[in-house]
Scaffold this active site. Structure first.
Site, PDB file in Angstrom:
ATOM      1  N   LYS A 130       0.143  -0.981   0.152  1.00  0.00           N
ATOM      2  CA  LYS A 130       0.163  -0.023  -0.233  1.00  0.00           C
ATOM      3  C   LYS A 130       0.848   1.126  -0.316  1.00  0.00           C
ATOM      4  O   LYS A 130       1.595   1.274   0.258  1.00  0.00           O
ATOM      5  CB  LYS A 130      -1.198   0.032   1.172  1.00  0.00           C
ATOM      6  N   TYR A 187     -12.597  -1.491  -3.734  1.00  0.00           N
ATOM      7  CA  TYR A 187     -13.176  -1.861  -2.350  1.00  0.00           C
ATOM      8  C   TYR A 187     -14.796  -1.752  -1.867  1.00  0.00           C
ATOM      9  O   TYR A 187     -15.241  -1.442  -0.953  1.00  0.00           O
ATOM     10  CB  TYR A 187     -12.711  -1.179  -1.418  1.00  0.00           C
ATOM     11  N   ARG A 212       2.245  -6.901   8.650  1.00  0.00           N
ATOM     12  CA  ARG A 212       1.835  -5.928   9.767  1.00  0.00           C
ATOM     13  C   ARG A 212       2.295  -5.304  10.908  1.00  0.00           C
ATOM     14  O   ARG A 212       2.273  -4.124  11.115  1.00  0.00           O
ATOM     15  CB  ARG A 212       0.649  -6.183   9.500  1.00  0.00           C
ATOM     16  N   ASN A 230      -1.738   0.234   7.251  1.00  0.00           N
ATOM     17  CA  ASN A 230      -1.439  -1.228   7.376  1.00  0.00           C
ATOM     18  C   ASN A 230      -0.479  -1.869   6.422  1.00  0.00           C
ATOM     19  O   ASN A 230      -0.174  -3.508   6.544  1.00  0.00           O
ATOM     20  CB  ASN A 230      -2.900  -2.239   8.024  1.00  0.00           C
ATOM     21  N   HIS A 258      -2.084  -5.493   1.711  1.00  0.00           N
ATOM     22  CA  HIS A 258      -3.970  -6.294   0.976  1.00  0.00           C
ATOM     23  C   HIS A 258      -3.480  -8.068   0.969  1.00  0.00           C
ATOM     24  O   HIS A 258      -2.731  -7.522   0.341  1.00  0.00           O
ATOM     25  CB  HIS A 258      -4.190  -5.192  -0.025  1.00  0.00           C
ATOM     26  N   GLU A 281      -9.765 -10.515  -7.569  1.00  0.00           N
ATOM     27  CA  GLU A 281      -8.290  -9.195  -7.310  1.00  0.00           C
ATOM     28  C   GLU A 281      -7.863  -8.889  -8.483  1.00  0.00           C
ATOM     29  O   GLU A 281      -6.986  -8.401  -9.205  1.00  0.00           O
ATOM     30  CB  GLU A 281      -8.299  -9.268  -5.755  1.00  0.00           C
TER      31      GLU A 281
HETATM   32  P1  CMP Z   1      -7.391  -4.473   3.710  1.00  0.00           P
HETATM   33  O1  CMP Z   1      -6.761  -5.669   4.317  1.00  0.00           O
HETATM   34  O2  CMP Z   1      -6.792  -3.921   2.011  1.00  0.00           O
HETATM   35  O3  CMP Z   1      -9.331  -4.540   2.913  1.00  0.00           O
HETATM   36  C1  CMP Z   1      -9.235  -3.334   3.755  1.00  0.00           C
HETATM   37  C2  CMP Z   1      -9.186  -1.952   4.184  1.00  0.00           C
HETATM   38  O4  CMP Z   1      -9.887  -1.251   5.220  1.00  0.00           O
HETATM   39  C3  CMP Z   1      -7.828  -2.588   5.093  1.00  0.00           C
HETATM   40  O5  CMP Z   1      -7.222  -3.585   4.500  1.00  0.00           O
HETATM   41  C4  CMP Z   1      -7.745  -1.472   6.315  1.00  0.00           C
HETATM   42  O6  CMP Z   1      -6.500  -0.695   5.611  1.00  0.00           O
HETATM   43  C5  CMP Z   1      -9.627  -0.324   5.830  1.00  0.00           C
HETATM   44  N1  CMP Z   1      -9.420  -0.765   7.476  1.00  0.00           N
HETATM   45  C6  CMP Z   1     -10.661  -1.761   7.695  1.00  0.00           C
HETATM   46  N2  CMP Z   1     -10.759  -2.256   9.110  1.00  0.00           N
HETATM   47  C7  CMP Z   1     -10.863  -0.358   9.062  1.00  0.00           C
HETATM   48  C8  CMP Z   1     -10.629   0.245  10.168  1.00  0.00           C
HETATM   49  N3  CMP Z   1     -11.987  -0.018  11.645  1.00  0.00           N
HETATM   50  N4  CMP Z   1     -10.683   1.531  10.540  1.00  0.00           N
HETATM   51  C9  CMP Z   1     -10.057   2.067   9.358  1.00  0.00           C
HETATM   52  N5  CMP Z   1      -9.079   1.941   7.830  1.00  0.00           N
HETATM   53  C10 CMP Z   1      -9.982  -0.014   8.337  1.00  0.00           C
END
Ligand code: CMP
Length: 144
Positions: free
Chosen positions: A8, A48, A101, A111, A114, A125
């Site tokens: 990311k 998303y 992570r 984070n 993905h 995806e």
């Molecule tokens: P990802 O695995 O890419 O899938 C969805 C993304 O949404 C996740 O990683 C985070 O980057 C984001 N995400 C999920 N939960 C939250 C949350 N509670 N607050 C902010 N971002 C979130």
């Protein structure tokens, strides 16, 4: 078996791409395709889509379009489950010791990486970022 990962914008911008790629290769993944790119608003929203109703959706789309990211196709046995173990929980504070992570993420949104959460989503995806013809051009007819 294949899965999709995205390094990311927080991790690419923070100079962590190389360390994360090394971590994934050391965990037994083969990088079958990778493309450094800046997601458009429409691409981030579509990728998303399942989170559209979540409170963090707008912020997530803004973050994912804030700089370059690196989508990639990763291959190894049990790729989907294994990658999720290697990257750790969504929130780095809850991610196990030694996971991508835990080592590299800033917070629950920023984070670092993905990973697809099921074989069905992995297929969707992978196809979202990489046309089959591109992957065939890289490796010949043996992949995908
Ligand atoms: P990802 O695995 O890419 O899938 C969805 C993304 O949404 C996740 O990683 C985070 O980057 C984001 N995400 C999920 N939960 C939250 C949350 N509670 N607050 C902010 N971002 C979130």
């Amino acid at each position: 078996m294949h899965t999709l990962a995205i390094i990311k914008p927080d991790a690419v911008g923070g100079g962590k791409t190389g360390k994360i790629l090394a971590h994934l290769e050391e965990a037994g993944f083969v990088i079958r395709a990778a493309k450094l790119m800046r997601l458009s608003q429409a691409e981030a929203e579509a990728f998303y889509e399942v989170h559209r109703e979540r409170p963090f959706y707008r912020s997530l789309v803004a973050f994912m379009t804030s700089g370059p990211c690196l989508p990639m196709i990763l291959e190894r046995d049990d790729a989907v489950n294994h990658l999720r173990t290697v990257i750790g929980a969504t929130d780095p504070a809850e991610a196990a010791e030694g996971t991508v992570r835990r080592l590299h993420a800033e917070n629950k949104e920023r984070n670092a990486i993905h990973a697809s959460d099921s074989p069905e989503n992995a297929q969707r995806e992978v196809a979202f970022f990489f046309p089959e013809s591109d992957v065939r051009r890289l490796w010949g007819a043996t992949v995908r």
